[in-house]
Design an enzyme around this catalytic site. Structure first.
Site, PDB file in Angstrom:
ATOM      1  N   LEU A   1      -0.520   1.473  -8.481  1.00  0.00           N
ATOM      2  CA  LEU A   1      -0.086   1.964  -7.160  1.00  0.00           C
ATOM      3  C   LEU A   1      -1.128   1.772  -6.064  1.00  0.00           C
ATOM      4  O   LEU A   1      -2.323   1.730  -6.338  1.00  0.00           O
ATOM      5  CB  LEU A   1       0.262   3.453  -7.261  1.00  0.00           C
ATOM      6  CG  LEU A   1       1.352   3.821  -8.272  1.00  0.00           C
ATOM      7  CD1 LEU A   1       1.675   5.290  -8.182  1.00  0.00           C
ATOM      8  CD2 LEU A   1       2.613   2.996  -8.047  1.00  0.00           C
TER       9      LEU A   1
ATOM     10  N   TRP B   1      -2.872   2.817  -2.082  1.00  0.00           N
ATOM     11  CA  TRP B   1      -3.450   4.040  -1.505  1.00  0.00           C
ATOM     12  C   TRP B   1      -2.688   4.534  -0.280  1.00  0.00           C
ATOM     13  O   TRP B   1      -3.003   5.593   0.250  1.00  0.00           O
ATOM     14  CB  TRP B   1      -4.919   3.787  -1.105  1.00  0.00           C
ATOM     15  CG  TRP B   1      -5.144   2.502  -0.371  1.00  0.00           C
ATOM     16  CD1 TRP B   1      -5.651   1.347  -0.894  1.00  0.00           C
ATOM     17  CD2 TRP B   1      -4.855   2.223   1.008  1.00  0.00           C
ATOM     18  NE1 TRP B   1      -5.692   0.363   0.063  1.00  0.00           N
ATOM     19  CE2 TRP B   1      -5.207   0.873   1.243  1.00  0.00           C
ATOM     20  CE3 TRP B   1      -4.344   2.963   2.069  1.00  0.00           C
ATOM     21  CZ2 TRP B   1      -5.055   0.259   2.496  1.00  0.00           C
ATOM     22  CZ3 TRP B   1      -4.180   2.360   3.299  1.00  0.00           C
ATOM     23  CH2 TRP B   1      -4.535   1.022   3.502  1.00  0.00           C
TER      24      TRP B   1
ATOM     25  N   LYS C   1      -1.618   4.154 -12.868  1.00  0.00           N
ATOM     26  CA  LYS C   1      -2.955   3.945 -12.304  1.00  0.00           C
ATOM     27  C   LYS C   1      -2.886   4.043 -10.787  1.00  0.00           C
ATOM     28  O   LYS C   1      -2.389   3.148 -10.108  1.00  0.00           O
ATOM     29  CB  LYS C   1      -3.526   2.572 -12.665  1.00  0.00           C
ATOM     30  CG  LYS C   1      -4.992   2.469 -12.213  1.00  0.00           C
ATOM     31  CD  LYS C   1      -5.456   1.072 -11.919  1.00  0.00           C
ATOM     32  CE  LYS C   1      -5.705   0.718 -10.495  1.00  0.00           C
ATOM     33  NZ  LYS C   1      -6.595   1.551  -9.707  1.00  0.00           N
TER      34      LYS C   1
ATOM     35  N   SER D   1      -0.703  -5.282  -2.590  1.00  0.00           N
ATOM     36  CA  SER D   1      -0.767  -6.515  -1.811  1.00  0.00           C
ATOM     37  C   SER D   1      -0.143  -7.685  -2.574  1.00  0.00           C
ATOM     38  O   SER D   1      -0.104  -7.690  -3.817  1.00  0.00           O
ATOM     39  CB  SER D   1      -2.226  -6.837  -1.493  1.00  0.00           C
ATOM     40  OG  SER D   1      -2.925  -7.059  -2.700  1.00  0.00           O
TER      41      SER D   1
ATOM     42  N   TYR E   1      -1.022 -11.932 -15.882  1.00  0.00           N
ATOM     43  CA  TYR E   1      -1.283 -10.984 -16.975  1.00  0.00           C
ATOM     44  C   TYR E   1      -0.116 -10.992 -17.966  1.00  0.00           C
ATOM     45  O   TYR E   1      -0.317 -10.946 -19.178  1.00  0.00           O
ATOM     46  CB  TYR E   1      -1.460  -9.555 -16.445  1.00  0.00           C
ATOM     47  CG  TYR E   1      -2.590  -9.347 -15.462  1.00  0.00           C
ATOM     48  CD1 TYR E   1      -3.727 -10.157 -15.462  1.00  0.00           C
ATOM     49  CD2 TYR E   1      -2.540  -8.309 -14.520  1.00  0.00           C
ATOM     50  CE1 TYR E   1      -4.759  -9.934 -14.556  1.00  0.00           C
ATOM     51  CE2 TYR E   1      -3.569  -8.086 -13.626  1.00  0.00           C
ATOM     52  CZ  TYR E   1      -4.672  -8.903 -13.637  1.00  0.00           C
ATOM     53  OH  TYR E   1      -5.685  -8.676 -12.733  1.00  0.00           O
TER      54      TYR E   1
ATOM     55  N   GLU F   1       6.358  -4.787  -5.586  1.00  0.00           N
ATOM     56  CA  GLU F   1       6.695  -4.411  -4.206  1.00  0.00           C
ATOM     57  C   GLU F   1       5.457  -4.725  -3.385  1.00  0.00           C
ATOM     58  O   GLU F   1       4.418  -4.092  -3.568  1.00  0.00           O
ATOM     59  CB  GLU F   1       7.021  -2.921  -4.102  1.00  0.00           C
ATOM     60  CG  GLU F   1       8.222  -2.468  -4.915  1.00  0.00           C
ATOM     61  CD  GLU F   1       9.526  -3.053  -4.430  1.00  0.00           C
ATOM     62  OE1 GLU F   1       9.551  -3.693  -3.364  1.00  0.00           O
ATOM     63  OE2 GLU F   1      10.534  -2.880  -5.137  1.00  0.00           O
TER      64      GLU F   1
ATOM     65  N   CYS G   1       3.806  -0.797   4.391  1.00  0.00           N
ATOM     66  CA  CYS G   1       4.364  -2.125   4.114  1.00  0.00           C
ATOM     67  C   CYS G   1       5.610  -2.372   4.958  1.00  0.00           C
ATOM     68  O   CYS G   1       5.944  -3.515   5.251  1.00  0.00           O
ATOM     69  CB  CYS G   1       4.698  -2.243   2.644  1.00  0.00           C
ATOM     70  SG  CYS G   1       5.807  -0.939   2.105  1.00  0.00           S
TER      71      CYS G   1
ATOM     72  N   GLU H   1      -0.756  -9.848   7.624  1.00  0.00           N
ATOM     73  CA  GLU H   1      -0.537  -8.399   7.570  1.00  0.00           C
ATOM     74  C   GLU H   1      -1.852  -7.694   7.916  1.00  0.00           C
ATOM     75  O   GLU H   1      -2.842  -7.837   7.205  1.00  0.00           O
ATOM     76  CB  GLU H   1      -0.085  -7.996   6.164  1.00  0.00           C
ATOM     77  CG  GLU H   1       0.295  -6.536   6.051  1.00  0.00           C
ATOM     78  CD  GLU H   1       0.635  -6.114   4.611  1.00  0.00           C
ATOM     79  OE1 GLU H   1      -0.051  -6.550   3.670  1.00  0.00           O
ATOM     80  OE2 GLU H   1       1.594  -5.339   4.455  1.00  0.00           O
TER      81      GLU H   1
HETATM   82  P1  NAP Z   1      -3.953  -3.698  -3.567  1.00  0.00           P
HETATM   83  O1  NAP Z   1      -5.337  -3.944  -3.166  1.00  0.00           O
HETATM   84  O2  NAP Z   1      -3.109  -4.842  -3.970  1.00  0.00           O
HETATM   85  O3  NAP Z   1      -4.033  -2.629  -4.755  1.00  0.00           O
HETATM   86  C1  NAP Z   1      -2.882  -2.123  -5.399  1.00  0.00           C
HETATM   87  C2  NAP Z   1      -3.271  -1.613  -6.768  1.00  0.00           C
HETATM   88  O4  NAP Z   1      -3.715  -2.700  -7.589  1.00  0.00           O
HETATM   89  C3  NAP Z   1      -4.427  -0.604  -6.732  1.00  0.00           C
HETATM   90  O5  NAP Z   1      -4.206   0.394  -7.708  1.00  0.00           O
HETATM   91  C4  NAP Z   1      -5.605  -1.484  -7.090  1.00  0.00           C
HETATM   92  O6  NAP Z   1      -6.693  -0.773  -7.619  1.00  0.00           O
HETATM   93  C5  NAP Z   1      -5.000  -2.406  -8.122  1.00  0.00           C
HETATM   94  N1  NAP Z   1      -5.739  -3.646  -8.315  1.00  0.00           N
HETATM   95  C6  NAP Z   1      -6.646  -4.217  -7.483  1.00  0.00           C
HETATM   96  N2  NAP Z   1      -7.100  -5.379  -8.014  1.00  0.00           N
HETATM   97  C7  NAP Z   1      -6.468  -5.536  -9.199  1.00  0.00           C
HETATM   98  C8  NAP Z   1      -6.510  -6.551 -10.200  1.00  0.00           C
HETATM   99  N3  NAP Z   1      -7.272  -7.625 -10.082  1.00  0.00           N
HETATM  100  N4  NAP Z   1      -5.718  -6.403 -11.289  1.00  0.00           N
HETATM  101  C9  NAP Z   1      -4.933  -5.304 -11.418  1.00  0.00           C
HETATM  102  N5  NAP Z   1      -4.853  -4.321 -10.504  1.00  0.00           N
HETATM  103  C10 NAP Z   1      -5.607  -4.432  -9.401  1.00  0.00           C
HETATM  104  O7  NAP Z   1      -3.121  -2.945  -2.452  1.00  0.00           O
HETATM  105  P2  NAP Z   1      -3.595  -1.738  -1.543  1.00  0.00           P
HETATM  106  O8  NAP Z   1      -4.670  -2.248  -0.647  1.00  0.00           O
HETATM  107  O9  NAP Z   1      -3.855  -0.531  -2.391  1.00  0.00           O
HETATM  108  O10 NAP Z   1      -2.276  -1.412  -0.708  1.00  0.00           O
HETATM  109  C11 NAP Z   1      -1.923  -2.086   0.441  1.00  0.00           C
HETATM  110  C12 NAP Z   1      -0.883  -3.164   0.168  1.00  0.00           C
HETATM  111  O11 NAP Z   1       0.243  -2.583  -0.500  1.00  0.00           O
HETATM  112  C13 NAP Z   1      -0.344  -3.780   1.419  1.00  0.00           C
HETATM  113  O12 NAP Z   1      -0.255  -5.173   1.288  1.00  0.00           O
HETATM  114  C14 NAP Z   1       1.059  -3.189   1.533  1.00  0.00           C
HETATM  115  O13 NAP Z   1       1.944  -3.963   2.275  1.00  0.00           O
HETATM  116  C15 NAP Z   1       1.446  -3.037   0.115  1.00  0.00           C
HETATM  117  N6  NAP Z   1       2.502  -2.030  -0.059  1.00  0.00           N
HETATM  118  C16 NAP Z   1       3.769  -2.427  -0.380  1.00  0.00           C
HETATM  119  C17 NAP Z   1       4.799  -1.505  -0.537  1.00  0.00           C
HETATM  120  C18 NAP Z   1       6.203  -1.923  -0.906  1.00  0.00           C
HETATM  121  O14 NAP Z   1       6.984  -1.073  -1.328  1.00  0.00           O
HETATM  122  N7  NAP Z   1       6.572  -3.174  -0.780  1.00  0.00           N
HETATM  123  C19 NAP Z   1       4.524  -0.139  -0.364  1.00  0.00           C
HETATM  124  C20 NAP Z   1       3.235   0.245  -0.042  1.00  0.00           C
HETATM  125  C21 NAP Z   1       2.226  -0.718   0.097  1.00  0.00           C
HETATM  126  P3  NAP Z   1      -7.856  -0.210  -6.653  1.00  0.00           P
HETATM  127  O15 NAP Z   1      -7.227   0.223  -5.374  1.00  0.00           O
HETATM  128  O16 NAP Z   1      -8.380   0.933  -7.443  1.00  0.00           O
HETATM  129  O17 NAP Z   1      -8.818  -1.315  -6.453  1.00  0.00           O
END
Ligand code: NAP
Ligand code: MG
Length: 501
Positions: free
Chosen positions: A165, A167, A191, A244, A254, A266, A301, A398
């Site tokens: 998930l 943040w 997680k 993201s 994976y 998502e 998002c 974005e």
């Molecule tokens: P993110 O950096 O992609 O992180 C999402 C999750 O993946 C976090 O729990 C992160 O852990 C984990 N993660 C990071 N690197 C990873 C890897 N190499 N392998 C496996 N897991 C990994 O996204 P974010 O910055 O938290 O959130 C912002 C993004 O979410 C934006 O792009 C937004 O548009 C998108 N979003 C989409 C929706 C939807 O419903 N479509 C809703 C909300 C947000 P850590 O954070 O602990 O590093």
């Protein structure tokens, strides 16, 4: 909550019991690796809690607990109505702890407390309750056969569900996924983002209190490495990820490299709002679109970060929008009158600042805002860039901050062409008072949700997810979410096998 004050929030914050360990097999467990995560308050930039981070062997223990619970049938084989009763209790416990959960979420993520009290926490409970209520009303199907055959098409839970998930809506995204995953009988290993771990841990404790058996709802703490371990785990049957596009794509690898687990993504968005010359009241449109880009500090998002406006109404709308954006109250997220709090962290704040610089240097007109505030924490002004063109970085990428880009459309076709000129396709808005156009053009926009004459993601009953690089493999919300967490099985029975005598 009408009388809730900043002093109340500060008092609740001081009395909070903050979880410090992952929740595995029914209890907060000591980790094996010795690493710690800091919980940072984005309003101050200061750490206020430390949480033990999981090692890979802690992740293994959580998955093993989830698998054992699933195999035992203690949850997966319960009558759906019994699961419903427990999940409704879980939703009620979340509601009963509204204030503590809201303050915890606000401290950890910087979200304005009023949003946490009125949206994040109640909608999390509502999501769990909605899916619980739906579960015992969904029936399997019987195929059409001859009289000697029975063909059943049934849905079964997948087993261990991994939830990874972001943040920006820590509790709500958990609610969107935990509700249907548990309602359909699965066990979960969740997680949260390392930046917002607290409320997920608190939810796991409430789930146990509600009667969800040990091992069915686990929360593992840590960085992306923990997400990767779940993604590669041979006993995890599905990963439902929100985050993201860049990280989401890794989960397809994976899956390929491990056990072909189902992957549902998502992802990000660069959503358009199209305002045509015959749009409804422009004050209303300005209010809605300011809300769309400023709520949750634009870290959403589904925010409409590209406003595409017909030239006939553009100047008037820009003026109104700037005035609404300037009126949004920025400040301490624990103050109930605050509308715009800090963004999540220093790195993200710097990334938004780089986009602000790009917008200015690439020639957009800064209509308001445009700066980081000179104070502790991570505060960015509500920002509107006008006269944006499709070549500009701020139009394409974005930003995930309170930064609106406005582009002028020459006519309706041009507006739709601009709306679809992106690799994303999560949500969109369309403003027109011509009902024919509303139907026709909403079908021409490539997005998972198109809201007409409003800014909306729909509600719990409608599926949410993206076209193109905004999503993959399934939908959150609605009955579609149940499909995400279940496998289809055909049972084909011969009803007339010859007897042995
Ligand atoms: P993110 O950096 O992609 O992180 C999402 C999750 O993946 C976090 O729990 C992160 O852990 C984990 N993660 C990071 N690197 C990873 C890897 N190499 N392998 C496996 N897991 C990994 O996204 P974010 O910055 O938290 O959130 C912002 C993004 O979410 C934006 O792009 C937004 O548009 C998108 N979003 C989409 C929706 C939807 O419903 N479509 C809703 C909300 C947000 P850590 O954070 O602990 O590093
Ligand atoms: Mg934090």
């Amino acid at each position: 909550m009408t009388n809730f004050t900043r002093d109340d929030a500060v008092a609740v914050a001081a009395a909070l019991r903050l979880p410090t360990r992952p929740f595995i097999n029914g209890a907060y467990r000591k980790t094996t690796g010795g690493k710690l995560l800091e919980s940072v308050n984005p309003a101050t930039g200061k750490a206020f809690a430390e949480i033990e981070a999981c090692s890979i062997s802690d992740v293994d223990a959580a998955v093993a607990a989830a698998k054992a619970a699933f195999t035992s049938g203690v949850w997966s084989a319960k009558h759906p109505a019994e699961r419903k009763a427990v999940l409704l209790r879980f939703a009620d416990l979340i509601r009963a702890n509204l204030v503590e959960l809201a303050v915890m979420e606000s401290l950890d993520s910087g979200k304005p407390i009023t949003d946490c009290l009125t949206v994040d926490v109640p909608a999390t409970a509502d999501s769990i309750a909605w899916h619980a209520e739906a579960q015992d009303k969904l029936f399997s199907r019987v195929s059409s056969t001859d009289k000697d055959t029975l063909g059943l098409i049934v849905r079964e839970p997948l087993g261990v569900v991994g939830l990874v998930l972001p943040w920006n809506f820590p509790m709500l995204m958990a609610g969107w996924k935990v509700g249907p995953a548990l309602a359909t009988g699965n066990s979960v290993v969740l997680k949260p983002s390392q930046m917002t771990t607290l409320t997920a841990l608190a939810m796991a404790e409430l789930a146990l209190e509600a009667g969800i058996p040990e091992g069915v709802f686990n929360v593992v703490t840590g960085s992306g490495a923990v997400g990767e371990a779940l993604g590669l785990h041979p006993d995890v049957r599905i990963i439902s990820f929100t985050g993201s596009t860049e990280v989401g794509k890794k989960f397809l690898d994976y899956s390929r490299l491990s056990n072909l687990k189902r992957i549902v993504l998502e992802l990000g968005g660069k959503n358009p709002a199209v305002v045509l010359a015959d749009a409804p009241n422009l004050d209303f449109v300005a209010e809605q679109q300011a809300f769309s880009i400023l709520t949750n500090m634009g870290q959403n998002c589904a925010s409409n970060s590209r406003l595409i406006v017909h030239k006939a109404v553009k100047e008037e709308l820009v003026e109104k929008l700037v005035s609404v954006c300037k009126g949004w109250k920025l400040g301490d997220p624990l103050d109930p009158t605050t509308q715009l709090g800090p963004v999540i962290g220093e790195n993200h704040c710097k990334s938004i600042e780089r986009y602000l610089d790009k917008g200015k240097s690439e020639g957009a007109r800064l209509a308001c805002g445009g700066n980081r505030l000179d104070r502790d924490g991570y505060f960015i002004e509500a920002t509107v860039f006008d006269r944006v063109t499709p070549e500009m970085t701020i139009y394409r990428e974005e930003i995930f901050g309170p930064v609106l880009t406005i582009i002028e459309a020459q006519n309706d076709d041009h507006a739709i062409e601009l709306a679809n000129d992106t690799e994303y396709g999560l949500t969109a808005s369309l403003y027109t008072t011509d009902v024919g156009k509303a139907h026709r053009l909403s079908r021409q926009i490539n997005a998972g949700t198109v809201s007409v004459n409003c800014y909306s993601e729909g509600d719990m009953a409608t599926p949410f997810g993206g076209f193109k690089q905004s999503g993959f493999g399934g939908r959150d919300n609605g009955l579609e979410a149940h499909e995400q967490y279940t496998e289809v099985k055909t049972v084909w029975m011969n009803l007339n096998a010859p007897s042995r005598s």
